[in-house]
Structures are given as structure tokens and as C-alpha cells.
Write an enzyme that holds these catalytic residues in place. Sequence first.
Site, PDB file in Angstrom:
ATOM      1  CG  ASP A  73      -9.444   5.676   9.883  1.00 52.20           C
ATOM      2  OD1 ASP A  73      -9.548   5.494  11.107  1.00 52.20           O
ATOM      3  OD2 ASP A  73      -9.637   6.778   9.349  1.00 52.20           O
ATOM      4  CG  HIS A 114      -2.000  -0.996   1.172  1.00 50.26           C
ATOM      5  ND1 HIS A 114      -3.239  -0.748   0.629  1.00 50.26           N
ATOM      6  CD2 HIS A 114      -2.019  -2.283   1.575  1.00 50.26           C
ATOM      7  CE1 HIS A 114      -3.984  -1.843   0.708  1.00 50.26           C
ATOM      8  NE2 HIS A 114      -3.266  -2.786   1.270  1.00 50.26           N
ATOM      9  CD  GLU A 142     -10.499   9.455  10.969  1.00 53.10           C
ATOM     10  OE1 GLU A 142      -9.437   9.043  11.451  1.00 53.10           O
ATOM     11  OE2 GLU A 142     -11.184   8.805  10.163  1.00 53.10           O
TER      12      GLU A 142
END
Length: 357
Positions: free
Chosen positions: A77, A16, A188
Amino acid sequence: MGPGSELTVAARGHGHSLQGQAQARGGVIINMESLQGQEMQVYWGQFPYVDVSAGELWINILHETLKYGLAPKSWTDYLHLTVGGTLSNAGISGQAFRHGPQISNVRQLEVVTGKGEVIICSQEQNADLFHAVLGGLGQFGIITRARISLERAPKMVKWIRGLYSDFSTFARDQEHLITAAKTFDYIEGLVIKNKTGLMNNWRASFDPQDPVQANHFVSDGRTLYCLELTINLYPEKADTINQEIEDLLSQLSYIPSTLFMSKVPYIEFLDRVHASELKLRSKGLWDLPHPWLNLLVPKSKIQHFANKVFGNILSDTNNGPVLLYPIQKSKVDNRTSFVCPDEDIIYLGHGSLSGPL
């Protein structure tokens, strides 16, 4: 091979990485997930921690530490990332306002340097290497093992969402919550554009505070701002937690008819993005390119940023997530000081303005 070889080496975790950091043209790419399978060791005591391989996924660490009623303090997250990968960046999510990013919750590292040395480092031992490697994008050595601080984990959390139509009010409430002595455990913010079916989508997994008003809420294509919160639920607070939540929410100025609450297992909340991943994979959309941008914005510039960006760049065709939330600079690694040397709060911005996410 010696300093004249010009051989480049890159560590690749779960793939990623941004901007090709996990690639090495004409060099060697190390598959860090080959280190998976090494035993995790959870240590109890006044200051609990877990020793893990850098190739281990955070979701696996969560499953293992929850067996002991413990969990790492700070998360991203998305949990299907490797330990070495996020520690080589920062590892930031809605808990960072309290605990700092993941790199602020590491006690010790095992690092392989460019010379092939295996070095143990920490705040007290080889401290220069320790601080260089954490958030160092793999440029100062490759993390092969980490010792991560743990805390007591709840079994359940109260998950809350409320919407705002005015950015300044949204930002003011976020800043209030991250600086308050008594506040939520996760804070958030999300920017939402033209999601006309938002209320119906949320109703499936959330209970609206006022179902009658929620049924009549119309977004009219406006840019909305979502405050996403959780508070940990523990047995000893069962009699007072609802009043505590009510007191905290009474200090905020969200649109009353858009308040949604849900009581969910802690692991379900932390791993919530994986559910979306599975849906996208089933449609063949997960592996499509989706440009992603991360920014640090000084508090003094955030209103100007919001006016220029959210008022002009977002379009009706945007279906990617945009996250925006503040953090006290003292909680973040001092390498961010160049962003706002004279301010106490910076905003973290993450977003995909196109693509399936």
C-alpha cells in the site's frame, strides 16, 4: 574475513524495517539505495517484465513501466520502499488475493551470498537459494537485482468504499469477493473506530451513492468495517463497466448510505498513502515512533479475534490504521502453512494502534 570473523552484515533499503533487521551491531550496514541509478530495462512480449536494481523504489518502477502501459502485478500500500526490502519480506496488498504477494511475481534474482558470491537464481536455476531469499529477511543473501513480472496497466480505476457495522457480514463479503470468478481488482478491509467525521472527510474525494442518506449517517462511536475496492477501467469496457460494478455490488451487504465511489488515475490510487505522508511531514509527525503489528489469522479464528481485539483493545484515542482482509492460502508462500494447515483462507492483519499513522 572467513567464518571465524563473526562479522554481521545487514542490508538497509529505505529504512522501514521492523525489529531492527536493517541494523548490525558491530557489523556492516549496506545502503542499498546506493544501487539506485542503474538503468531499468522493460521487456515487452507475451510475458512482459522489468529488470531493476534492488535499491530502486517501487514508485520509480511504477512511473517507468507506465510509460509502456505496463505495471507490476502486486503491490504494497506504500510505494516508497525498495524492491529488495519488500522482496525480503513478502510485499502484500489488496491485489494479493489474485496475484499473490510480490515475492510470487519474481522471475529471477541476482543475489550476493555470505561468501561473497554473485549468483543468478530463479525457479529453474539455483532454486533453493531463490526461494530462501524471497521472504528470507536477508538471512540467506542480499538481493541486488530483480526481474519482476508485469501486466497491462489501466490509466484509470474506479475506487469504491462501503461501511459495515457487523464484522461477520463484512468478513463474509470479503471472502465471497476473493473467491468469486468475476470480482474486483483490489480488495482490502479497514477497521475504523470512532471516526465521527469520516463521511465528511471522504466526501471531499469521493462521490456518495446517495448524498441525502450519507448526510444523515451517524457512527455513534461504533467500530465500523470498511470494504475498499477498485476495478480497472479500460476503453474496450467503457460501455459495460458500470453495469459490471453494479452487479458486483448487488452481491454485498454494506450499509447502503455509506457507499462512496471515485474515478481516479491508477497511479493516484496506488500512491495514495504518500499524500498522507506529506501531510504528516508538514506537521513534523512522520518520524515519530508508531508501533506496527502484522498477523496471519486462520479463517476459523477470525470472528473470535475480532470480538476480543476490536471489541476491547481499540480505544477512543486510537488514530492508527488497522487493515484486515482475507487471502486464499494457495496464493501465499507455502511457509504460511503452519498458520492454518487445514484451512484454505487466512486473514492478513496489519495495524498501528497508536501513533500518528
